[in-house]
Design a protein around this motif. Sequence first.
Motif, short mmCIF file in Angstrom:
data_model
loop_
_atom_site.label_atom_id
_atom_site.label_comp_id
_atom_site.label_asym_id
_atom_site.label_seq_id
_atom_site.Cartn_x
_atom_site.Cartn_y
_atom_site.Cartn_z
N TYR A 21 50.18 28.02 50.24
CA TYR A 21 49.55 26.78 50.68
C TYR A 21 48.12 26.68 50.15
N GLN A 22 47.38 27.79 50.21
CA GLN A 22 45.98 27.78 49.73
C GLN A 22 45.91 27.37 48.25
N ALA A 23 46.84 27.90 47.44
CA ALA A 23 46.84 27.56 46.01
C ALA A 23 47.23 26.08 45.83
N ALA A 24 48.21 25.63 46.59
CA ALA A 24 48.63 24.22 46.50
C ALA A 24 47.49 23.30 46.92
N PHE A 25 46.77 23.70 47.94
CA PHE A 25 45.62 22.93 48.44
C PHE A 25 44.53 22.84 47.36
N SER A 26 44.45 23.90 46.53
CA SER A 26 43.44 23.93 45.47
C SER A 26 43.93 23.26 44.19
N GLY A 27 45.14 22.68 44.24
CA GLY A 27 45.61 21.88 43.11
C GLY A 27 46.61 22.56 42.20
N PHE A 28 47.01 23.79 42.50
CA PHE A 28 48.02 24.46 41.67
C PHE A 28 49.42 23.94 42.00
N GLU A 29 50.29 23.95 40.98
CA GLU A 29 51.71 23.70 41.21
C GLU A 29 52.30 25.02 41.68
N VAL A 30 52.87 25.04 42.89
CA VAL A 30 53.30 26.30 43.48
C VAL A 30 54.79 26.25 43.82
N GLU A 41 63.56 26.81 55.64
CA GLU A 41 63.27 25.79 56.67
C GLU A 41 62.08 26.22 57.52
N GLN A 42 62.07 27.51 57.87
CA GLN A 42 60.92 28.03 58.64
C GLN A 42 59.64 27.93 57.80
N ALA A 43 59.79 28.14 56.49
CA ALA A 43 58.62 28.06 55.61
C ALA A 43 58.07 26.64 55.60
N ARG A 44 58.97 25.66 55.58
CA ARG A 44 58.53 24.25 55.61
C ARG A 44 57.67 24.00 56.85
N ALA A 45 58.12 24.56 57.98
CA ALA A 45 57.37 24.39 59.23
C ALA A 45 56.02 25.11 59.14
N LEU A 50 50.13 24.76 58.53
CA LEU A 50 48.90 25.07 57.78
C LEU A 50 48.17 23.78 57.40
N ALA A 51 48.92 22.75 57.00
CA ALA A 51 48.28 21.47 56.66
C ALA A 51 47.50 20.95 57.87
N GLY A 52 48.09 21.10 59.05
CA GLY A 52 47.41 20.67 60.28
C GLY A 52 46.14 21.47 60.52
N ILE A 53 46.22 22.77 60.30
CA ILE A 53 45.04 23.63 60.50
C ILE A 53 43.94 23.27 59.50
N TYR A 54 44.31 23.13 58.23
CA TYR A 54 43.30 22.82 57.19
C TYR A 54 42.62 21.49 57.51
N GLN A 55 43.40 20.56 58.02
CA GLN A 55 42.83 19.26 58.35
C GLN A 55 41.92 19.37 59.57
N GLU A 68 47.50 17.13 53.51
CA GLU A 68 48.86 16.61 53.46
C GLU A 68 49.37 16.58 52.02
N ALA A 69 48.49 16.16 51.10
CA ALA A 69 48.88 16.07 49.68
C ALA A 69 49.25 17.43 49.11
N ALA A 70 48.64 18.49 49.66
CA ALA A 70 48.94 19.84 49.16
C ALA A 70 50.43 20.14 49.30
N LEU A 71 51.05 19.57 50.33
CA LEU A 71 52.48 19.83 50.55
C LEU A 71 53.31 19.36 49.36
N LYS A 72 52.81 18.34 48.67
CA LYS A 72 53.56 17.80 47.50
C LYS A 72 53.48 18.75 46.31
#
Length: 285
Positions: A21-30, A41-45, A50-55, A68-72
């Motif tokens: 998540y940290q790498a995705a948040f920083s703009g990497f394709e992960v 499925e647990q990973a998705r949760a 994590l998106a909620g915490i970062y926000q 939220e965008a990091a999830l993409k």
Amino acid sequence: MAQIKTLTVLGTGVLGSQIAYQAAFSGFEVTAYDVDDQVLEQARARFARLAGIYQAEKVSDAAEGKAEAALKNLRLTADLADAVADADLVIEAVPELLELKRDVYRRLGELAPAKTVFATNSSTLLPSDLKDFTGRPDRFLAIHYANNIWVQNIAEVMGTADTDPAVYDAVVEFARNSGLEPIEIKKEKAGYVLNSLLVPLLNAAAGLLLQGVADPQTIDKTWRIATGAPSGPFQIFDVVGLTTAYNIASASPDAGSQAFAQHLKENYIDQGKLGVATGEGFYKY
Ligand code: NAD
């Protein structure tokens, strides 16, 4: 050695999910890999949490959309060949079991393209314990994150004697580009820098408590006031979690560690007091 642009993380548990998540948040394709769709499925949760915490904690300039965008930027798969097909870097965060990790590297070495660098997040194994199973010791090293990486944002980078210096530098740069402070370790050392400092401190604190020298509050107060540190050792135990502290202490043959494990079990763990996570440990939260 080209710049690292694509990352694959193996294992989406406590640390793997944070690394991805940290790498995705920083703009990497992960790409995040785990053993089956149920675990994914647990990973998705975990990623959504994590998106909620970062926000909520406003990590860097985490404006509304960024967390939220990091999830993409995150792709999940249970197919290892697919997961590593285009990876510049693979970070392995599978359970801390030597044979399991060796087996993962054997498979990885066969499936990943020649360009891919492998890195282990192992806390207690040395990269030398694994390098001969990678098929590419010159492109293998350790990158060790701390739990809650959005706050404890260091990445300890540690190679073996075989690691190509250009690979090492590229991983240091990757760590910096993914929002972490790289800690460059020049020589293999069990415990890296952080745990080489922290573990003796925690052991000494446990010893003072068990010998009846001082209570946890007094020990913590001493450390905070005298060194300016924000937390004392028993506050750190509560953050790490008393189950983890128990597992580490009980695995040690040392009599003092065994006594501390017993103390943790009888006074805390058996009563459901596991630290910050359960609202009570050495302190109430
Ligand atoms: P965890 O048990 O939370 O997660 C491990 C994940 O690996 C699980 O999702 C599991 O399904 C998956 N897995 C199991 N077998 C696999 C395989 N063959 N291939 C791919 N994935 C597989 O563990 P964790 O706490 O995240 O620890 C992972 C690594 O990170 C360990 O090496 C540990 O030493 C290190 N580490 C942990 C912490 C921590 O505080 N938890 C801190 C720093 C480093």
